[in-house]
Design an enzyme around this catalytic site. Structure first.
Site, PDB file in Angstrom:
ATOM      1  N   THR A   1      45.289  35.745  28.413  1.00 22.36           N
ATOM      2  CA  THR A   1      46.444  35.143  27.745  1.00 22.36           C
ATOM      3  C   THR A   1      46.099  34.770  26.308  1.00 22.36           C
ATOM      4  O   THR A   1      46.876  35.046  25.379  1.00 22.36           O
ATOM      5  CB  THR A   1      46.925  33.909  28.520  1.00 22.36           C
ATOM      6  OG1 THR A   1      47.496  34.341  29.763  1.00 22.36           O
ATOM      7  CG2 THR A   1      47.966  33.134  27.735  1.00 22.36           C
TER       8      THR A   1
ATOM      9  N   ASN B   1      51.082  44.901  35.694  1.00 23.31           N
ATOM     10  CA  ASN B   1      50.507  44.000  36.679  1.00 23.31           C
ATOM     11  C   ASN B   1      51.338  43.872  37.951  1.00 23.31           C
ATOM     12  O   ASN B   1      50.836  43.418  38.978  1.00 23.31           O
ATOM     13  CB  ASN B   1      50.317  42.596  36.070  1.00 23.31           C
ATOM     14  CG  ASN B   1      51.586  42.061  35.442  1.00 23.31           C
ATOM     15  OD1 ASN B   1      52.168  42.708  34.562  1.00 23.31           O
ATOM     16  ND2 ASN B   1      52.027  40.893  35.860  1.00 23.31           N
TER      17      ASN B   1
ATOM     18  N   SER C   1      40.578  40.400  30.556  1.00 26.30           N
ATOM     19  CA  SER C   1      40.328  39.119  31.214  1.00 26.30           C
ATOM     20  C   SER C   1      39.253  39.289  32.276  1.00 26.30           C
ATOM     21  O   SER C   1      39.307  40.232  33.075  1.00 26.30           O
ATOM     22  CB  SER C   1      41.610  38.599  31.864  1.00 26.30           C
ATOM     23  OG  SER C   1      41.396  37.334  32.476  1.00 26.30           O
TER      24      SER C   1
ATOM     25  N   HIS D   1      38.404  37.547  35.043  1.00 28.76           N
ATOM     26  CA  HIS D   1      38.569  37.278  36.476  1.00 28.76           C
ATOM     27  C   HIS D   1      39.303  38.390  37.212  1.00 28.76           C
ATOM     28  O   HIS D   1      39.454  38.339  38.427  1.00 28.76           O
ATOM     29  CB  HIS D   1      39.250  35.926  36.702  1.00 28.76           C
ATOM     30  CG  HIS D   1      40.715  35.886  36.416  1.00 28.76           C
ATOM     31  ND1 HIS D   1      41.660  35.894  37.409  1.00 28.76           N
ATOM     32  CD2 HIS D   1      41.392  35.806  35.251  1.00 28.76           C
ATOM     33  CE1 HIS D   1      42.866  35.814  36.870  1.00 28.76           C
ATOM     34  NE2 HIS D   1      42.725  35.762  35.562  1.00 28.76           N
TER      35      HIS D   1
ATOM     36  N   THR E   1      33.390  26.102  20.473  1.00 30.12           N
ATOM     37  CA  THR E   1      32.069  26.425  20.995  1.00 30.12           C
ATOM     38  C   THR E   1      32.183  27.525  22.042  1.00 30.12           C
ATOM     39  O   THR E   1      32.974  27.445  22.978  1.00 30.12           O
ATOM     40  CB  THR E   1      31.429  25.175  21.637  1.00 30.12           C
ATOM     41  OG1 THR E   1      31.324  24.160  20.637  1.00 30.12           O
ATOM     42  CG2 THR E   1      30.049  25.494  22.176  1.00 30.12           C
TER      43      THR E   1
ATOM     44  N   CYS F   1      51.637  34.901  37.398  1.00 27.07           N
ATOM     45  CA  CYS F   1      52.053  34.076  36.267  1.00 27.07           C
ATOM     46  C   CYS F   1      53.519  33.685  36.341  1.00 27.07           C
ATOM     47  O   CYS F   1      53.998  32.908  35.520  1.00 27.07           O
ATOM     48  CB  CYS F   1      51.766  34.805  34.958  1.00 27.07           C
ATOM     49  SG  CYS F   1      50.000  35.071  34.689  1.00 27.07           S
TER      50      CYS F   1
END
Length: 388
Positions: free
Chosen positions: A70, A153, A201, A203, A239, A327
């Site tokens: 995203t 998707n 992505s 995952h 970071t 989503c």
């Protein structure tokens, strides 16, 4: 339990956990710190970037690590469009397809609401494909960016990305693709695809949630959407998630090593599963392209049922799947993807998606096909009983 919702997420692979573990424990340094711990973290981050670049066929400096798909989509759509508009205020249009993930859709609508852009939506055919002719019909001299997903998707349809990107390039327009669902299944060489930006992505292919990346080609203008300390060459401050980057790089490498063999094996299992489902439920409607689809996705509508009721019946029989995009969970509206394909709203609400990872077996899918037959029959019998 048979888990057939891999398009929503996948389990973290053991090899990925092993690669990440040192950077979650002893080597916990901040890669911006100029001491031994920080330098070790910086070295790991650089190695991960090099590994990703090797898989994508790009330069190391063209890899931007993000917190997921995203964020990568937001950075690509907003960042490229805003940077091009800043260089030339006449560039105030973006093109997306009618079946994009909400991360792309909502990024484009943000540009429309707050930056005066016009969003041009290119239609898809009844299988969910964008044709080069359809894309050509919406391109304008003012188009700042084209963003069309690699694979859908919900229905698994694969787009002709190389041809679409070539068309955009001929018009001098940068092309971004959301490749989140394609990860681990389709070729990822950015040179062959011809894309200027690509989102991934972790995952979806065996890395943890919360890690992703954006490939962005050198010399592509990019305005950051997260500001701060200037990490990632000023394109994404914050970071860096060193362990996540290492895990993502490991998952990409593992997926690439076995991609072709696994793709063919899983595609054969998918086709057998589709055959068994349609044999057991003759009025089932397969959605998406019949052949140009991900090997890992089979999606159906079951007219005369409730998709959510079928899901509950399947889970009761040990099969876990979904009614569409994770989503959009909690929405009772028909899927915009299915309605864009021309599926009537009342039929779209009966949708069920089955999606597999590379560990799926024929036994799993044979059991699932039998469960589908029983679940749909059970829902229909219950509805008939209420009707009496």
């Amino acid at each position: 339990m048979i888990f057939l919702d891999a398009a929503a997420t996948t389990p973290v692979r053991r090899e990925v956990l092993d690669a990440m573990w040192p950077y979650l424990t002893g080597s916990f340094g901040n890669p911006s710190s100029h001491h031994t711990l920080g330098e070790a973290a910086a070295a790991a981050l650089a190695e991960a970037r090099a590994a990703v670049a090797g898989v994508l066929g790009c330069r190391q400096g063209e890899v931007v690590f993000t917190a997921g798909g995203t964020e990568a989509d937001n950075l690509a759509v907003k960042g490229i469009a805003l940077a091009r508009q800043a260089a030339d205020p006449r560039l105030d249009r973006v093109v997306i397809s009618a079946v994009e993930h909400p991360a792309v859709q909502e990024s484009a609508r943000y540009l429309e609401r707050f930056h005066g852009f016009t969003v041009d939506v290119v239609p898809v055919d009844g299988t969910g494909r964008v044709t080069p002719a359809a894309l050509a019909g919406v391109l304008r001299p003012e188009t700042a960016l084209v963003s069309i997903m690699y694979a859908n998707n919900e229905v698994g349809t694969v787009q002709p990305i190389a041809a679409l990107a070539e068309l955009a390039r001929a018009h001098g327009i940068p092309f971004h693709t959301d490749a989140v669902q394609a990860a681990g299944w389709l070729p990822f060489d950015t040179r062959a695809l011809g894309v200027d930006a690509m989102s991934i992505s972790g995952h979806k292919l065996g890395a943890p949630k919360g890690c992703g990346l954006l490939f962005v080609r050198s010399r592509t203008r990019l305005e950051p959407v997260i500001h701060g300390g200037g990490q990632e060459r000023g394109r994404r401050s914050g970071t860096e998630n060193v362990a996540g980057a290492v895990g993502l790089a490991t998952a990409l490498r593992l997926a690439g090593e076995r991609q072709e063999d696994q793709r063919e094996r899983v595609a054969a299992l998918r086709d057998r599963f589709i055959h068994e489902v349609v044999a057991g439920v003759p009025d089932a409607v397969l959605t998406g392209h019949p052949s140009e689809r991900l090997p890992s996705v089979a999606s159906f509508c079951f007219p005369g049922t409730s998709g959510e009721s079928v899901l509950l019946e399947l889970e009761r029989r040990g099969v876990v799947c979904s009614s569409g995009s994770a989503c959009a969970a909690g929405s009772d509206a028909p899927s915009p993807v299915l309605t864009a394909l021309g599926v009537p709203a009342e039929v779209a609400q009966t949708a069920v998606r089955f999606s597999f990872d590379s560990s799926v077996s024929q036994e799993d899918l044979d059991h699932a096909a039998a469960a589908v037959r029983a679940a749909v029959a059970g829902v229909r019998n219950l509805g008939a009983g209420h009707g009496r």
